[in-house]
Design an enzyme around this catalytic site. Structure first.
Site, PDB file in Angstrom:
ATOM      1  N   LYS A  71       8.530 -11.916  -2.608  1.00  0.00           N
ATOM      2  CA  LYS A  71       9.334 -11.373  -1.502  1.00  0.00           C
ATOM      3  C   LYS A  71       8.737 -11.706  -0.129  1.00  0.00           C
ATOM      4  O   LYS A  71       9.459 -11.863   0.841  1.00  0.00           O
ATOM      5  CB  LYS A  71       9.465  -9.850  -1.645  1.00  0.00           C
ATOM      6  CG  LYS A  71      10.358  -9.442  -2.807  1.00  0.00           C
ATOM      7  CD  LYS A  71      10.563  -7.946  -2.827  1.00  0.00           C
ATOM      8  CE  LYS A  71      11.387  -7.551  -4.030  1.00  0.00           C
ATOM      9  NZ  LYS A  71      11.677  -6.122  -4.082  1.00  0.00           N
ATOM     10  N   ASP A 107      16.922  -3.698  -0.571  1.00  0.00           N
ATOM     11  CA  ASP A 107      16.208  -2.556  -1.180  1.00  0.00           C
ATOM     12  C   ASP A 107      16.336  -1.329  -0.282  1.00  0.00           C
ATOM     13  O   ASP A 107      16.442  -0.203  -0.769  1.00  0.00           O
ATOM     14  CB  ASP A 107      14.708  -2.872  -1.351  1.00  0.00           C
ATOM     15  CG  ASP A 107      14.459  -3.882  -2.458  1.00  0.00           C
ATOM     16  OD1 ASP A 107      15.294  -3.966  -3.384  1.00  0.00           O
ATOM     17  OD2 ASP A 107      13.442  -4.594  -2.389  1.00  0.00           O
ATOM     18  N   GLY A 132       2.611   5.947  -2.521  1.00  0.00           N
ATOM     19  CA  GLY A 132       2.499   4.495  -2.620  1.00  0.00           C
ATOM     20  C   GLY A 132       2.638   3.861  -1.255  1.00  0.00           C
ATOM     21  O   GLY A 132       3.218   4.468  -0.329  1.00  0.00           O
ATOM     22  N   GLY A 134       2.934   0.094  -1.166  1.00  0.00           N
ATOM     23  CA  GLY A 134       3.220  -1.315  -1.430  1.00  0.00           C
ATOM     24  C   GLY A 134       4.592  -1.693  -0.886  1.00  0.00           C
ATOM     25  O   GLY A 134       5.155  -0.982  -0.038  1.00  0.00           O
ATOM     26  N   GLY A 135       5.137  -2.799  -1.381  1.00  0.00           N
ATOM     27  CA  GLY A 135       6.407  -3.320  -0.882  1.00  0.00           C
ATOM     28  C   GLY A 135       7.546  -2.321  -1.035  1.00  0.00           C
ATOM     29  O   GLY A 135       8.335  -2.110  -0.098  1.00  0.00           O
ATOM     30  N   ALA A 136       7.631  -1.682  -2.197  1.00  0.00           N
ATOM     31  CA  ALA A 136       8.729  -0.739  -2.443  1.00  0.00           C
ATOM     32  C   ALA A 136       8.610   0.470  -1.510  1.00  0.00           C
ATOM     33  O   ALA A 136       9.607   0.928  -0.942  1.00  0.00           O
ATOM     34  CB  ALA A 136       8.702  -0.295  -3.896  1.00  0.00           C
ATOM     35  N   ASN A 156      -1.364   7.291  -0.402  1.00  0.00           N
ATOM     36  CA  ASN A 156      -1.697   6.166  -1.287  1.00  0.00           C
ATOM     37  C   ASN A 156      -3.126   6.258  -1.806  1.00  0.00           C
ATOM     38  O   ASN A 156      -4.009   6.799  -1.120  1.00  0.00           O
ATOM     39  CB  ASN A 156      -1.519   4.851  -0.510  1.00  0.00           C
ATOM     40  CG  ASN A 156      -1.453   3.655  -1.428  1.00  0.00           C
ATOM     41  OD1 ASN A 156      -0.833   3.724  -2.489  1.00  0.00           O
ATOM     42  ND2 ASN A 156      -2.081   2.555  -1.049  1.00  0.00           N
ATOM     43  N   ARG A 157      -3.340   5.715  -3.025  1.00  0.00           N
ATOM     44  CA  ARG A 157      -4.686   5.659  -3.616  1.00  0.00           C
ATOM     45  C   ARG A 157      -5.658   5.002  -2.648  1.00  0.00           C
ATOM     46  O   ARG A 157      -6.780   5.434  -2.468  1.00  0.00           O
ATOM     47  CB  ARG A 157      -4.593   4.867  -4.931  1.00  0.00           C
ATOM     48  CG  ARG A 157      -5.906   4.617  -5.599  1.00  0.00           C
ATOM     49  CD  ARG A 157      -5.703   3.916  -6.897  1.00  0.00           C
ATOM     50  NE  ARG A 157      -5.109   2.576  -6.721  1.00  0.00           N
ATOM     51  CZ  ARG A 157      -4.883   1.745  -7.726  1.00  0.00           C
ATOM     52  NH1 ARG A 157      -5.156   2.099  -8.956  1.00  0.00           N
ATOM     53  NH2 ARG A 157      -4.340   0.554  -7.509  1.00  0.00           N
ATOM     54  N   LYS A 161      -4.317   1.351   3.282  1.00  0.00           N
ATOM     55  CA  LYS A 161      -3.011   0.684   3.218  1.00  0.00           C
ATOM     56  C   LYS A 161      -1.908   1.598   3.743  1.00  0.00           C
ATOM     57  O   LYS A 161      -0.992   1.150   4.430  1.00  0.00           O
ATOM     58  CB  LYS A 161      -2.705   0.257   1.781  1.00  0.00           C
ATOM     59  CG  LYS A 161      -3.144  -1.184   1.519  1.00  0.00           C
ATOM     60  CD  LYS A 161      -3.132  -1.541   0.070  1.00  0.00           C
ATOM     61  CE  LYS A 161      -1.785  -1.826  -0.516  1.00  0.00           C
ATOM     62  NZ  LYS A 161      -1.911  -2.212  -1.953  1.00  0.00           N
TER      63      LYS A 161
HETATM   64  P1  ATR Z   1       5.671  -2.840  -5.297  1.00  0.00           P
HETATM   65  O1  ATR Z   1       6.116  -4.151  -4.736  1.00  0.00           O
HETATM   66  O2  ATR Z   1       6.403  -2.444  -6.554  1.00  0.00           O
HETATM   67  O3  ATR Z   1       5.638  -1.756  -4.280  1.00  0.00           O
HETATM   68  P2  ATR Z   1       2.820  -3.158  -5.008  1.00  0.00           P
HETATM   69  O4  ATR Z   1       3.056  -3.712  -3.644  1.00  0.00           O
HETATM   70  O5  ATR Z   1       1.849  -3.835  -5.900  1.00  0.00           O
HETATM   71  O6  ATR Z   1       4.171  -3.078  -5.836  1.00  0.00           O
HETATM   72  O7  ATR Z   1       2.387  -1.601  -4.840  1.00  0.00           O
HETATM   73  C1  ATR Z   1       2.025  -0.789  -5.914  1.00  0.00           C
HETATM   74  C2  ATR Z   1       1.709   0.617  -5.399  1.00  0.00           C
HETATM   75  O8  ATR Z   1       1.361   1.434  -6.522  1.00  0.00           O
HETATM   76  C3  ATR Z   1       0.515   0.672  -4.444  1.00  0.00           C
HETATM   77  O9  ATR Z   1       0.710   1.702  -3.524  1.00  0.00           O
HETATM   78  C4  ATR Z   1      -0.649   1.017  -5.398  1.00  0.00           C
HETATM   79  O10 ATR Z   1      -1.746   1.669  -4.795  1.00  0.00           O
HETATM   80  P3  ATR Z   1      -2.951   0.816  -4.101  1.00  0.00           P
HETATM   81  O11 ATR Z   1      -2.417   0.372  -2.782  1.00  0.00           O
HETATM   82  O12 ATR Z   1      -4.073   1.769  -3.992  1.00  0.00           O
HETATM   83  O13 ATR Z   1      -3.217  -0.333  -5.038  1.00  0.00           O
HETATM   84  C5  ATR Z   1       0.051   1.985  -6.336  1.00  0.00           C
HETATM   85  N1  ATR Z   1      -0.646   2.059  -7.630  1.00  0.00           N
HETATM   86  C6  ATR Z   1      -0.667   1.117  -8.593  1.00  0.00           C
HETATM   87  N2  ATR Z   1      -1.422   1.530  -9.636  1.00  0.00           N
HETATM   88  C7  ATR Z   1      -1.886   2.776  -9.308  1.00  0.00           C
HETATM   89  C8  ATR Z   1      -2.724   3.747  -9.963  1.00  0.00           C
HETATM   90  N3  ATR Z   1      -3.224   3.522 -11.181  1.00  0.00           N
HETATM   91  N4  ATR Z   1      -2.968   4.909  -9.320  1.00  0.00           N
HETATM   92  C9  ATR Z   1      -2.458   5.164  -8.093  1.00  0.00           C
HETATM   93  N5  ATR Z   1      -1.667   4.289  -7.421  1.00  0.00           N
HETATM   94  C10 ATR Z   1      -1.389   3.115  -8.016  1.00  0.00           C
END
Ligand code: ATR
Length: 293
Positions: A71, A107, A132, A134-136, A156-157, A161
């Site tokens: 994307k 989206d 979260g 990330g992109g979504a 977020n974890r 970010k």
């Molecule tokens: P997408 O495009 O689907 O949003 P992504 O950009 O890879 O995918 O984002 C994934 C999200 O899920 C991120 O916020 C990630 O947290 P980090 O930024 O800390 O990596 C979160 N995520 C994925 N696995 C996780 C886990 N086991 N515990 C907590 N958060 C998690």
């Protein structure tokens, strides 16, 4: 002699793409509306995809979708970006306009359509929490700010970010406040309690063994007049651990299937300039999911 193509060709790029449900949704819609068109799964590794991007000008495609992990690269390769795609730096739908490729992001409106039509939730003036960054999560945050939510909390974890997303969106929206948090702690517990909508935009929930994106103890019991909406972008399984935990406490819940259908329907409408048969697309998706499972 130049001959006109009888069939339009669309498709989705991504890697891997084994379980994509987009072809069945789009081809059902083409059939229903009597449109001669194909929609192909275009699974391509990075090298092949980069080569294709370079020759985009000569592509036989009439339009296409992009999913993980392309994307962001596509956002840099198209000729024009819509405002949301530009702010998000991510494109999920590309169409042709005056011999140029335009990148947009359905989206955002796909999420908003499901939030408003399926769940009957209007975010205007509300406090909302997104899990979260990330992109979504960015697409959801953008959508909620576009609809004038009062405050968007992003937990977020990796808090860094979340802070980066909040800082970026702050510059684009003046009517919405943005706050970043980690994914645990008292401040998050209080934020869950103060928000009317909690969206899981992490990838947690896709696997049966996944833990909840927040501690279960942070989800307080629903009050009769004050039920929260818990929205999970994950659509398979339909009943995610996150939604189960929220329902146990008496809250309202919504899964990600509606968003998937609407983002596809919006792309389809951009390409065909016709009203998408959303119910048929949803039925086709249900059948494909049942078959996959
Ligand atoms: P997408 O495009 O689907 O949003 P992504 O950009 O890879 O995918 O984002 C994934 C999200 O899920 C991120 O916020 C990630 O947290 P980090 O930024 O800390 O990596 C979160 N995520 C994925 N696995 C996780 C886990 N086991 N515990 C907590 N958060 C998690």
């Amino acid at each position: 002699m130049k001959t006109e193509k009888t069939y339009k060709i669309y498709g989705v790029f991504g890697y891997p793409l084994k379980h994509t449900l987009s072809p069945v949704m789009h081809e059902t819609a083409f059939k229903k509306k009597g449109i001669k068109a194909f929609y192909l799964p275009l699974e391509q590794n990075k090298k092949l995809f980069q080569a294709n991007l370079k020759s985009l000008k000569h592509s036989p495609l009439d339009g296409f979708n992009i999913t993980v992990p392309y994307k962001e690269v596509v956002a840099k390769a198209v000729d024009i970006l819509t405002p949301e795609a530009k702010t998000l730096g991510a494109v999920n739908t590309v169409y042709r306009k005056n011999n140029k490729w335009v990148g947009t992001n359905t989206d955002v409106d796909g999420f908003l359509c499901s939030l408003k039509k399926d769940a009957g939730f209007n975010p205007k003036g509300k406090k909302v929490l997104i899990l979260g960054a990330g992109g979504a999560a960015r697409a959801v945050a953008y959508g909620l700010a576009k609809e004038k939510a009062k405050t968007v909390f992003i937990a977020n974890r990796t808090p860094k970010k979340a802070r980066a997303v909040a800082e970026h969106l702050k510059k684009c929206f003046k009517t919405t406040g943005f706050m970043a948090l980690g994914n645990s702690g008292e401040d998050l517990k209080e934020t869950v309690a103060s928000c009317e909508l909690v969206v899981n935009a992490t990838s947690l929930g896709l696997k049966k063994t996944d833990s909840l994106p927040i501690s279960k103890s942070y989800i307080g019991k629903a009050k009769a007049q004050n039920k929260k909406l818990f929205f999970d972008l994950v659509y398979n399984p339909e009943k995610t651990v996150f939604l189960k935990a929220a329902r146990e406490k008496g809250h309202r819940t919504m899964g990600g299937k509606g968003m998937l259908v609407y983002q596809g329907a919006l792309a389809w409408e951009i390409w065909t300039k016709k009203k998408a048969p959303v119910l048929d697309m949803r039925r086709a998706l249900d059948e494909a999911l049942a078959e996959n499972n």
